[in-house]
Design an enzyme around this catalytic site. Structure first.
Site, PDB file in Angstrom:
ATOM      1  CG  HIS B  82      62.354 -28.230  23.489  1.00  0.00           C
ATOM      2  ND1 HIS B  82      61.370 -27.278  23.644  1.00  0.00           N
ATOM      3  CD2 HIS B  82      62.574 -28.323  22.152  1.00  0.00           C
ATOM      4  CE1 HIS B  82      60.995 -26.834  22.449  1.00  0.00           C
ATOM      5  NE2 HIS B  82      61.715 -27.449  21.524  1.00  0.00           N
ATOM      6  CG  LEU B  83      67.350 -27.084  28.850  1.00  0.00           C
ATOM      7  CD1 LEU B  83      68.054 -25.960  29.590  1.00  0.00           C
ATOM      8  CD2 LEU B  83      68.303 -28.267  28.659  1.00  0.00           C
ATOM      9  NE  ARG B  84      60.767 -31.960  26.434  1.00  0.00           N
ATOM     10  CZ  ARG B  84      60.257 -31.434  25.328  1.00  0.00           C
ATOM     11  NH1 ARG B  84      59.705 -30.229  25.360  1.00  0.00           N
ATOM     12  NH2 ARG B  84      60.290 -32.098  24.190  1.00  0.00           N
ATOM     13  CG  HIS B 198      56.666 -23.864  15.814  1.00  0.00           C
ATOM     14  ND1 HIS B 198      57.197 -25.035  16.308  1.00  0.00           N
ATOM     15  CD2 HIS B 198      55.574 -24.239  15.106  1.00  0.00           C
ATOM     16  CE1 HIS B 198      56.468 -26.062  15.902  1.00  0.00           C
ATOM     17  NE2 HIS B 198      55.465 -25.600  15.179  1.00  0.00           N
ATOM     18  CG  HIS B 251      61.883 -25.855  14.002  1.00  0.00           C
ATOM     19  ND1 HIS B 251      60.795 -25.289  13.394  1.00  0.00           N
ATOM     20  CD2 HIS B 251      61.538 -26.028  15.297  1.00  0.00           C
ATOM     21  CE1 HIS B 251      59.832 -25.128  14.285  1.00  0.00           C
ATOM     22  NE2 HIS B 251      60.271 -25.570  15.451  1.00  0.00           N
ATOM     23  CG  ASN B 297      55.508 -29.828  14.677  1.00  0.00           C
ATOM     24  OD1 ASN B 297      55.572 -29.644  13.463  1.00  0.00           O
ATOM     25  ND2 ASN B 297      54.682 -29.176  15.475  1.00  0.00           N
ATOM     26  CG  ASP B 324      63.236 -28.758  17.903  1.00  0.00           C
ATOM     27  OD1 ASP B 324      62.948 -28.568  19.099  1.00  0.00           O
ATOM     28  OD2 ASP B 324      62.371 -28.901  17.011  1.00  0.00           O
ATOM     29  N   GLY B 343      59.315 -35.035  18.665  1.00  0.00           N
ATOM     30  CA  GLY B 343      60.599 -34.542  19.161  1.00  0.00           C
ATOM     31  C   GLY B 343      61.627 -35.636  19.281  1.00  0.00           C
TER      32      GLY B 343
END
Lengths: 378, 464
Positions: B82-84, B198, B251, B297, B324, B343
């Site tokens: 996740h690079l946001r 997911h 995951h 999660n 993740d 996270g």
């Protein structure tokens, strides 16, 4: 008895310095804290209020307090219960100290009880009632806690709808934190009050052994899943030697109830009540969505309520307890609630005495001056 | 990127042991022009005989990276980062996340599409690809399966695939509607892309904040049962059977999930799966501190689940270890547990955690809790799960994860398998500090990362 000798006796009996107490969250190294091997309850560094400012003690849950910690609180509470019977029910033990109640959930009863306890110890009391709108303004719990600490308070009493919120507050501030109820997690002062009230009703001496409820069968009935009271009471009763039975439909039991310190889990209240010495009735927590866990209140009441018929079938010496507020006609009938052996009023009185004891223990150590004034009205 | 060392200079990785999908050997590796140009037991210092190639370049214009005692392997590939960016640049940007990745030995990451706005159009995807062009590692993008990740209408998968997107997921959400998921699988099959799920049945997971079990019961935190994940794994396996489409499970965290995937593989279904380092190392007992750094999660699971997922890595049921990596700004974590964002970060610790806990396990308190993994997992299995298997799944092979041989793209990771270090959450290239391993002692540390022939990390330090 002089004030000083009374205090010496209290300290000797309570052993508040370090016994039975473990380091609190921010006392440990990061590794220890993250290791999470111990739940923190009340903890006591060597110099809580010294100039080097050790980690504060906090009361977060019954597990952290432990059996010896419970016994300490109950024995000190006995002295404070005596204060309540005086013409002027007030001692100067915490004069000049400030206790703030930080409540993020409506709870008039618990807040009044803490504030009464603090006032009877001559502490100054501030009250912070977080309304829905102030939470919506977006101030974080952390900022609120730090703001309150900056006002110069000596202890923070926290009620919050989230499990673990008082532990979070305790990790941010360096004054003692008392958990006044957090989510479904814990309500340690309620459990302490219940132990105190039950021992009194059963005539169990508080200065005997640590297992003052040995041989007692306690049945906890109702919405156990959503109940912080059930978690704390189960642990406290069990630590004091009682055999605890949980009685509820499976939908209102927590996951893995067998991992709780209980003797038995039952889905038949009448069966569970056989041989019981005390039945502890929980409110159906409709505001937590408990209504979705049973088809109807009528059905629930018939199967798990202390109806008039059930109450009359109990042996006369069986005590009935309820943490309040009661919803008459749902989990307990009016007839049962009004019986003499229903200890609800005793529990409320005990609540003030144990909260006095807790505040005194947390605020007086490391600073003999204020503690030495306990009993100064004599 | 093709100038400097990658262009004309020759770079020699000297003294290391190469481990790749073809095996293990003590060789030096010479690189020029972004490619491996020589693999031999003892490559001499760049001398006059080398200077022929680049017109006018001096033979002295060369560099040696000391790799003695180190393992030289294909660069790591993270299937799940996740690079946001766009939307939550307080927590991470493409640039900062890629730097963290490079420090962790990664030469490529797959950016998840749950940004704000989400990566559900070709335009949104191309913006992130553009941001990734100057990053410290290659940045691939996973596109959303459905518009707005809402689980209702398919996103324009073909338009995104035309930009090179090879994985589609609504990560953060499972696609709840089986009919929508079926259509996504059918459509993806035509495109030759992978749908990644997911797995979380929302109706069963709703309101939960940690694994449902003894710890959630005791702590009074509403739980998410393992079955919330397993139900969707089982459903999607049925849909794979129905559609014949290729599918990847993100995951996986429970014993039941890995058992389902193991059986599906034996049946011959075209499915792959990943597990995160935290689900291999941490258990739900950590939540006892109420510190939301341990909220994630899927949630941290029981010791029995951890042991089962470890076995699944060892036997290959889990193809890939994916981080993740989920950075969050402090205000998302400095709150009560149930209000905190789920996270944890992971790019800079993944290799060391896997090495410490799986390849060279010793007795540690956490491991005693986790009910013990039998024997150590072979190094090649772990490196495969961190590099060449995810590279294949993401469609990034052989540029990434390929065997280290003459002509191969020079995307490489060099790490010292014996160096011990203590994790410090404040020492990171990520913008975020939500690192659950702070204070942990780990073995195995990335020394150099070479991306397209160019060192981006030397001696554990970013070059820029």
């Amino acid at each position: 008895m002089t004030a000083a000798s009374r205090q010496d006796a209290a300290v000797a009996r309570t052993g508040i310095a370090t016994s039975a107490l473990v380091p609190s969250a921010n006392a440990g190294s990061p590794e220890e804290t993250r290791g999470g091997s111990a739940v923190r309850g009340m903890s006591a560094p060597a110099a809580a209020n010294g100039p080097t400012r050790g980690a504060p003690r906090s009361l977060l849950d019954i597990e952290g307090l432990g059996r010896d910690g419970i016994v300490e609180v109950l024995r000190l509470a006995e002295s404070f219960a005596e204060v309540a019977r005086r013409p002027i029910p007030k001692v100067p033990a915490l004069r000049g100290r400030t206790v703030v109640s930080l409540f993020f959930e409506d709870s008039t009863r618990t807040r009044l009880s803490f504030e009464t306890a603090a006032k009877r110890l001559s502490a100054d009391v501030m009250s912070f009632q977080a309304s829905a709108s102030s939470i919506k303004k977006g101030e974080s719990l952390r900022d609120t806690a730090l703001t309150i600490q900056a006002m110069g308070v000596d202890a923070i009493v926290v009620r919050h709808p989230s499990a673990g919120a008082p532990a979070r507050v305790a990790s941010w501030v360096d004054v003692p934190v008392v958990n006044a109820g957090d989510g479904w997690h814990a309500h340690p002062t309620q459990a302490l009050a219940d132990c105190f009230a039950l021992c009194g009703a059963l005539g169990r001496p508080l200065d005997g052994g640590a297992e003052m409820l040995a041989g007692i069968k306690a049945v906890i009935v109702g919405d156990i899943r959503h109940s912080r009271v059930a978690r704390s009471v189960t642990q406290a009763f069990s630590l004091l030697g009682a055999a605890v039975t949980l009685a509820a439909p499976r939908s209102l039991l927590p996951p893995a109830p067998e991992t709780w310190p209980v003797a038995e889990v039952s889905h038949d209240l009448d069966d569970a009540l056989r041989g019981a010495d005390v039945v502890y009735v929980l409110r159906l927590q409709a505001e937590r969505g408990a209504g979705a866990y049973v088809p109807s209140l009528r059905e629930y009441s018939a199967r798990y309520g202390i109806t008039a018929a059930r109450a009359s079938s109990l042996a006369p010496e069986v005590r009935i307890m309820h943490p309040g507020p009661m919803v008459r006609g749902v989990e307990i009938s009016s007839e049962a609630a009004d019986l003499d052996r229903c200890l609800v009023d005793d529990q409320v009185r005990a609540g003030i005495a144990v909260r006095m004891a807790v505040l005194f223990l947390l605020l007086s150590s490391g600073d003999g001056a204020s503690g030495a004034e306990l009993g100064g009205h004599d | 990127m093709t100038e400097g060392i990658g262009g004309s200079r020759r770079l020699v990785l000297r003294g290391g042991t190469v481990v790749d999908a073809t095996g293990e050997r003590r060789v030096d590796v010479a690189i020029a022009g972004g490619r491996v140009v020589e693999v031999a037991p003892d490559i001499a210092s760049p001398g006059p005989q080398r200077k022929a190639s680049a017109g006018g370049a001096s033979g002295d214009d060369a560099a040696v990276l000391d790799c003695s005692g180190c393992i030289v392997c294909p660069g790591l590939v993270d299937l799940h980062t996740h690079l946001r960016e766009p939307g939550d640049e307080d927590a991470e940007t493409v640039a900062s996340g890629a730097r963290a990745a490079a420090l962790g030995g990664y030469t490529a990451v797959v950016a998840m599409p749950n940004t704000n706005p989400p990566l559900d159009t070709a335009e949104a995807v191309s913006r992130v690809l553009e941001l990734g062009r100057d990053a410290a590692c290659d940045v691939a993008v996973a596109g959303a399966i459905t518009q707005g990740r809402a689980g209702e209408r398919l996103a324009p998968m073909a338009e995104m695939a035309a930009l090179g997107v090879r994985i589609f997921t609504d990560d953060g959400n499972g696609v709840q509607d089986a009919g929508v998921m079926r259509r996504a699988l059918e459509y993806a099959r035509d495109l030759g892309v992978v749908v990644a799920q997911h797995c979380e049945e929302a109706a069963l997971a709703r309101g939960g904040h940690m694994h449902e079990g003894g710890w959630s019961s005791r702590l009074g935190i509403p739980g998410v049962p393992a079955e919330a994940e397993e139900l969707m794994v089982a459903r999607d396996l049925a849909l794979v059977r129905l559609t014949g489409a290729r599918m990847h499970f993100l995951h996986l965290s429970t014993a039941g999930s890995v058992a389902l995937v193991r059986a599906a593989r034996e049946e011959g279904l075209p499915v792959t799966a990943e597990a995160t380092p935290h689900h291999l190392v941490l258990t739900d007992a950590r939540v006892v501190s109420f510190d939301p750094v341990f909220k994630v999660n899927p949630p941290l699971r029981s010791a029995a689940d951890v042991a089962a997922v470890r076995r699944a890595v060892a036997d290959g049921t889990i193809d890939a270890i994916a981080t993740d990596h989920a950075p969050h700004a402090p205000q998302r974590k400095d709150v009560p547990f149930d209000e905190a964002a789920p996270g944890m970060t992971g790019l800079e610790t993944a290799l060391a955690l896997a090495w410490t806990e799986l390849v060279t396990p010793e007795k540690t308190p956490e491991k005693t809790q986790a009910g013990r993994l039998q024997a150590a997992v072979p190094a090649a299995t772990i490196l495969g799960a961190l590099s060449w298997r995810p590279a294949q799944i993401a469609g990034l092979a052989p540029e990434h994860g390929g065997p280290i041989a003459e002509g191969a793209a020079a995307n490489l990771c060099v790490f010292d398998p014996t160096e011990e270090w203590t994790v410090d959450a404040a020492v990171t290239a990520s913008r975020s500090r939500n690192n659950p391993y702070a204070g942990m002692r780990l073995r195995g540390r990335v020394r150099h990362t070479v991306r397209r022939g160019e060192p981006v990390v030397i001696g554990g330090e970013l070059l820029r």
